[in-house]
Enzyme design. Structure first.
Site: not given
Length: 245
Positions: A61, A13, A153-154, A88, A186
């Site tokens: 995973d 997705r 995340y950064a 991705n 996004i």
């Protein structure tokens, strides 16, 4: 090779699906990895087949090395070769550092950074052997400019950028390019959970004044994954409406 084969992690997705469909439209057979949503992955595969290509789904995973190996093996068993890898798959576990648990930090690093590392490593050998390949990883503008509440995340996305540049140097002589695309704000399931106030703040940081679409990110990924981009490697292309100028 009559037709190129692309492996897309997290391809069920959002941006992953948009990339899979764009590559299928270009005539690529696709291997769509998914973590848990089999129905969405099969739906993406069916949409890819409408372009006349083959598409298979593989659960896994990418935070687990053995799952990455299984994804690669499935691709080679179905198509004999891998020409394009799109890293991705990614997750978020947002929190300010004083409240962030070790588990939240580790989960993001294991999936976004370690998972990308495993997939890069596994495809490097067959791509070097065939003397051709395209590796495109999804980074983020957060990895370039930081973001409050996303230190994990950064860190993971900055690491992806560093790995991209390093691997590009290692594989350049074998005609394998390695690049990254850094999306900004996004419209995906990941950003849909933001409150309207938070989304408004994000839009205010974008010179174009709007969020991007998965299809706009996919266009950049597919350009870098194409043969026409053969002299571009080690680069980070921001798809962010000017957010990170």
């Amino acid at each position: 090779m009559d037709r190129e084969t692309a492996v897309i992690t997290g391809g069920s997705r959002g941006i992953g699906r948009a990339v899979a469909l764009k590559l299928a439209e270009r005539g690529c057979d696709t291997v769509i990895n998914y973590a848990g949503n089999k129905e969405k992955a099969e739906e993406t595969a069916a949409l890819c087949r409408e372009y006349g290509v083959s598409a298979v789904t593989v659960q896994g995973d990418i935070a687990r090395k053995e799952d990455c190996e299984r994804i690669l093996q499935a691709a080679l068993e179905n198509f004999d070769h891998i020409d394009i890898l799109v890293n991705n798959a990614g997750i978020t576990r947002d929190n300010i550092i004083m409240r962030m648990s070790d588990e939240e930090f580790d989960a993001v690093i294991d999936t976004n950074l370690r998972g990308t590392y495993h997939m890069m490593k596994l495809v490097s050998r067959p791509m070097m052997k065939q003397r051709y390949g395209r590796i495109v990883s999804l980074a983020s503008v957060v990895g370039l400019m930081g973001n409050s509440g996303q230190i994990n995340y950064a860190a993971s996305k900055a690491g992806v950028i560093g790995m991209t540049k390093s691997l590009a140097r290692e594989l350049a002589s074998r005609n394998v390019t390695v690049n990254a695309v850094a999306p900004g704000f996004i419209e995906t399931d990941m950003t849909a959970v933001l409150t309207e106030a938070a989304a408004g703040i994000m839009r205010g940081m974008i010179p174009q004044g709007r969020p991007g679409t998965p299809e706009e990110v996919a266009a950049a990924v597919c350009f870098l994954a194409g043969r026409e981009a053969g002299y571009i490697t080690g680069q980070v292309l921001c798809v962010d409406g000017g957010m990170c100028m």
